[in-house]
Write a protein that holds these residues in place. Structure first.
Motif, PDB file in Angstrom:
ATOM      1  N   ALA A 170       0.837  -1.208   0.000  1.00  0.00           N
ATOM      2  CA  ALA A 170       0.000   0.000   0.000  1.00  0.00           C
ATOM      3  C   ALA A 170       0.871   1.257   0.000  1.00  0.00           C
ATOM      4  O   ALA A 170       0.542   2.259  -0.659  1.00  0.00           O
ATOM      5  CB  ALA A 170      -0.940  -0.006   1.204  1.00  0.00           C
ATOM      6  N   HIS A 171       1.992   1.220   0.730  1.00  0.00           N
ATOM      7  CA  HIS A 171       2.920   2.357   0.715  1.00  0.00           C
ATOM      8  C   HIS A 171       3.492   2.565  -0.692  1.00  0.00           C
ATOM      9  O   HIS A 171       3.620   3.711  -1.158  1.00  0.00           O
ATOM     10  CB  HIS A 171       4.060   2.126   1.705  1.00  0.00           C
ATOM     11  N   LEU A 172       3.822   1.480  -1.377  1.00  0.00           N
ATOM     12  CA  LEU A 172       4.350   1.600  -2.730  1.00  0.00           C
ATOM     13  C   LEU A 172       3.295   2.130  -3.691  1.00  0.00           C
ATOM     14  O   LEU A 172       3.604   2.906  -4.607  1.00  0.00           O
ATOM     15  CB  LEU A 172       4.878   0.245  -3.205  1.00  0.00           C
ATOM     16  N   ASP A 173       2.042   1.717  -3.503  1.00  0.00           N
ATOM     17  CA  ASP A 173       0.959   2.243  -4.342  1.00  0.00           C
ATOM     18  C   ASP A 173       0.793   3.745  -4.131  1.00  0.00           C
ATOM     19  O   ASP A 173       0.582   4.499  -5.088  1.00  0.00           O
ATOM     20  CB  ASP A 173      -0.349   1.522  -4.023  1.00  0.00           C
ATOM     21  N   SER A 174       0.873   4.179  -2.878  1.00  0.00           N
ATOM     22  CA  SER A 174       0.772   5.620  -2.584  1.00  0.00           C
ATOM     23  C   SER A 174       1.925   6.383  -3.232  1.00  0.00           C
ATOM     24  O   SER A 174       1.739   7.479  -3.768  1.00  0.00           O
ATOM     25  CB  SER A 174       0.771   5.856  -1.078  1.00  0.00           C
ATOM     26  N   ALA A 175       3.127   5.794  -3.182  1.00  0.00           N
ATOM     27  CA  ALA A 175       4.283   6.440  -3.799  1.00  0.00           C
ATOM     28  C   ALA A 175       4.098   6.542  -5.310  1.00  0.00           C
ATOM     29  O   ALA A 175       4.446   7.564  -5.922  1.00  0.00           O
ATOM     30  CB  ALA A 175       5.558   5.668  -3.461  1.00  0.00           C
ATOM     31  N   ALA A 176       3.556   5.489  -5.934  1.00  0.00           N
ATOM     32  CA  ALA A 176       3.339   5.502  -7.383  1.00  0.00           C
ATOM     33  C   ALA A 176       2.310   6.566  -7.767  1.00  0.00           C
ATOM     34  O   ALA A 176       2.451   7.239  -8.796  1.00  0.00           O
ATOM     35  CB  ALA A 176       2.892   4.122  -7.853  1.00  0.00           C
ATOM     36  N   GLY A 182       3.554  13.938 -10.103  1.00  0.00           N
ATOM     37  CA  GLY A 182       4.756  14.757 -10.022  1.00  0.00           C
ATOM     38  C   GLY A 182       5.056  15.305  -8.648  1.00  0.00           C
ATOM     39  O   GLY A 182       5.825  16.259  -8.521  1.00  0.00           O
ATOM     40  N   ASP A 183       4.508  14.700  -7.626  1.00  0.00           N
ATOM     41  CA  ASP A 183       4.733  15.158  -6.248  1.00  0.00           C
ATOM     42  C   ASP A 183       5.907  14.364  -5.658  1.00  0.00           C
ATOM     43  O   ASP A 183       5.720  13.341  -4.999  1.00  0.00           O
ATOM     44  CB  ASP A 183       3.464  14.959  -5.422  1.00  0.00           C
ATOM     45  N   VAL A 184       7.126  14.836  -5.910  1.00  0.00           N
ATOM     46  CA  VAL A 184       8.328  14.125  -5.471  1.00  0.00           C
ATOM     47  C   VAL A 184       8.403  13.994  -3.946  1.00  0.00           C
ATOM     48  O   VAL A 184       8.696  12.914  -3.430  1.00  0.00           O
ATOM     49  CB  VAL A 184       9.588  14.805  -6.030  1.00  0.00           C
ATOM     50  N   PRO A 185       8.147  15.069  -3.151  1.00  0.00           N
ATOM     51  CA  PRO A 185       8.215  14.909  -1.688  1.00  0.00           C
ATOM     52  C   PRO A 185       7.259  13.848  -1.154  1.00  0.00           C
ATOM     53  O   PRO A 185       7.630  13.042  -0.301  1.00  0.00           O
ATOM     54  CB  PRO A 185       7.849  16.312  -1.174  1.00  0.00           C
ATOM     55  N   ALA A 186       6.015  13.828  -1.663  1.00  0.00           N
ATOM     56  CA  ALA A 186       5.056  12.818  -1.201  1.00  0.00           C
ATOM     57  C   ALA A 186       5.475  11.424  -1.633  1.00  0.00           C
ATOM     58  O   ALA A 186       5.293  10.445  -0.890  1.00  0.00           O
ATOM     59  CB  ALA A 186       3.656  13.138  -1.734  1.00  0.00           C
ATOM     60  N   GLU A 187       6.054  11.305  -2.821  1.00  0.00           N
ATOM     61  CA  GLU A 187       6.517  10.013  -3.317  1.00  0.00           C
ATOM     62  C   GLU A 187       7.611   9.447  -2.407  1.00  0.00           C
ATOM     63  O   GLU A 187       7.545   8.287  -1.981  1.00  0.00           O
ATOM     64  CB  GLU A 187       7.059  10.169  -4.740  1.00  0.00           C
ATOM     65  N   GLU A 188       8.601  10.270  -2.093  1.00  0.00           N
ATOM     66  CA  GLU A 188       9.702   9.791  -1.267  1.00  0.00           C
ATOM     67  C   GLU A 188       9.274   9.549   0.178  1.00  0.00           C
ATOM     68  O   GLU A 188       9.785   8.649   0.836  1.00  0.00           O
ATOM     69  CB  GLU A 188      10.861  10.785  -1.312  1.00  0.00           C
ATOM     70  N   TYR A 253      14.290  16.761  -1.813  1.00  0.00           N
ATOM     71  CA  TYR A 253      14.580  18.103  -2.312  1.00  0.00           C
ATOM     72  C   TYR A 253      14.886  17.990  -3.804  1.00  0.00           C
ATOM     73  O   TYR A 253      15.578  17.056  -4.237  1.00  0.00           O
ATOM     74  CB  TYR A 253      15.782  18.715  -1.591  1.00  0.00           C
ATOM     75  N   VAL A 254      14.405  18.954  -4.584  1.00  0.00           N
ATOM     76  CA  VAL A 254      14.632  18.937  -6.025  1.00  0.00           C
ATOM     77  C   VAL A 254      16.063  19.384  -6.316  1.00  0.00           C
ATOM     78  O   VAL A 254      16.540  20.384  -5.768  1.00  0.00           O
ATOM     79  CB  VAL A 254      13.627  19.865  -6.737  1.00  0.00           C
ATOM     80  N   LEU A 255      16.752  18.632  -7.164  1.00  0.00           N
ATOM     81  CA  LEU A 255      18.097  19.020  -7.587  1.00  0.00           C
ATOM     82  C   LEU A 255      17.920  20.015  -8.736  1.00  0.00           C
ATOM     83  O   LEU A 255      17.868  19.642  -9.907  1.00  0.00           O
ATOM     84  CB  LEU A 255      18.893  17.793  -8.035  1.00  0.00           C
TER      85      LEU A 255
END
Length: 407
Positions: A170-176, A182-188, A253-255
């Motif tokens: 379920a955590h991986l599904d939320s990350a996907a 395009g929400d990198v902070p929420a994904e990580e 953090y975005v590079l």
């Protein structure tokens, strides 16, 4: 209220007063004795006119209870000082260190409120067998893994922690889902939360976290997670640097063009010498005599005061990761890659700003445009080549960094 052996009446009455709020209407305590059942969880064995219960002497809430009508048998062992309680649903509870002098009193009070007397001779063999078979069947049914759990177990996930499989997925599904929008902070953050949960399945072994990390890589290869991100390197235990993001303990953090990386080592290694006196086996020195000069041996002390750090700086944040001073130079190539990516993105932003002729240029954009010359790209490529020639970057890392600069 009867009081058991070695238990004082006043202490029993105080504890009974604490338990008053936990008793049902019309229920009263008829016996209280001392036991030691995994103390301090339980150290009072109590019989009421409705049930058998147990509680810690400092707590007013019963920890274990059983209605008299559900008691199938109570076994007493005076030699082992135990009272073993069996209930009709197959449960068993053993109270340890119950005073032998209290056994007959406990049996008498339990029998006083039952239509069928508890002889204390044990459960009949056929009843015990039926209960054991029912309990075994229930255990097998409860232990049957789901399809996802069975697949995870086949892939190496610890079977005894299989209940964690669905929450981890379920955590991986939320990350996907976060990656798709395009929400990198929420994904990580979702990936990190899953990794923390996976560690519960690997307190000693590493099978649980390893299985989870393999699923993350699998989804990343499919493009569900970390889309377009290439792993550049890992610093310490929790700092991961990719081509588009920097991740530290679940925070991403975005590079971007404003990131700068460096490896800094300060301090120095100091060496000092001092004399030490070593006694030799022969030529004993008499008390009060002068020490021989030849016995003074120099001793060298080394003090390393160096401090090494991998530093990432951005106008909105700063990250510092401690390094081993002896190995810090190995990460200078990683810092160079980060800077090359940031400067490449800086040139792109300046070029895009310059192409918008109609839009007024800001001072910052104009400054960046001045630095975005073809010579700047050649200079960055030269820097990367020097890192490769020095052995800091491998040929594969140089090729990947060069491709990112040219895109």
């Amino acid at each position: 209220m009867d009081v058991g052996h070695k238990l004082k009446q006043d202490k029993a009455e105080k504890h009974a007063a604490k338990l008053a709020s936990a008793l049902a209407d019309g229920e009263e305590i008829v016996f209280m004795g001392i036991c030691n059942n995994l103390r301090p969880t339980v150290d009072r064995l109590i019989v009421t006119n409705q049930r058998l219960l147990a509680a810690h002497s400092m707590d007013a809430a019963p920890k274990w209870e059983s209605s008299h009508t559900l008691l199938l048998d109570v076994g007493f062992n005076q030699k082992k000082q135990t009272v073993t309680v069996h209930t009709a649903n197959g449960a068993e509870q053993v109270f340890k260190m119950v005073r032998p002098e209290d056994h007959d009193t406990i049996r008498a009070h339990l029998n006083a409120f039952r239509s069928e007397r508890l002889a204390g001779t044990g459960i009949a063999d056929d009843v015990r067998k039926d209960l054991a078979e029912s309990a075994a069947a229930a255990a097998v049914e409860a232990a049957a893994p789901t399809t996802l759990q069975a697949k995870a177990i086949a892939e190496g996930f610890p079977e005894k922690h299989r209940h964690l499989v669905e929450p981890l997925l379920a955590h991986l599904d939320s990350a996907a889902q976060a990656a798709a929008r395009g929400d990198v902070p929420a994904e990580e953050r979702a990936i990190w939360d899953g990794r923390q949960l996976a560690r519960k399945a690997g307190l000693i072994a590493v099978k649980g976290p390893k299985w989870y990390d393999e699923r993350v890589l699998e989804r990343a290869r499919r493009g569900d997670l970390r889309r377009g991100a290439d792993l550049l390197g890992i610093v310490g235990a929790d700092l991961t640097i990719m081509s588009d993001r920097i991740v530290q303990r679940g925070r991403a953090y975005v590079l971007d063009a404003d990131v700068r990386a460096s490896v800094e080592v300060d301090g120095q290694i100091l060496q000092s010498s001092r004399p030490t006196m070593t006694r030799m086996a022969f030529g004993s020195i008499l008390p009060g005599s002068a020490l021989l000069v030849g016995l003074a041996m120099p001793k060298t002390e080394t003090k390393d005061s160096r401090r090494a750090q991998f530093i990432l700086v951005h106008p909105a944040w700063r990250i510092e990761e401690r390094l081993d001073p002896d190995n810090a130079h190995q990460l200078t190539g990683l810092a160079g890659q980060v800077n090359a990516i940031a400067e490449s993105r800086q040139r792109r932003e300046a070029s895009a700003a310059a192409s918008q002729v109609a839009a007024p240029a800001t001072p910052e954009a104009a400054a960046r445009a001045e630095t975005s010359t073809p010579g700047g790209l050649a200079e960055e490529l030269t820097k990367l080549a020097s890192l490769r020639d020095a052995g800091i970057l491998t040929d594969e890392e140089f090729a990947a960094a060069k491709a990112r600069l040219l895109t």
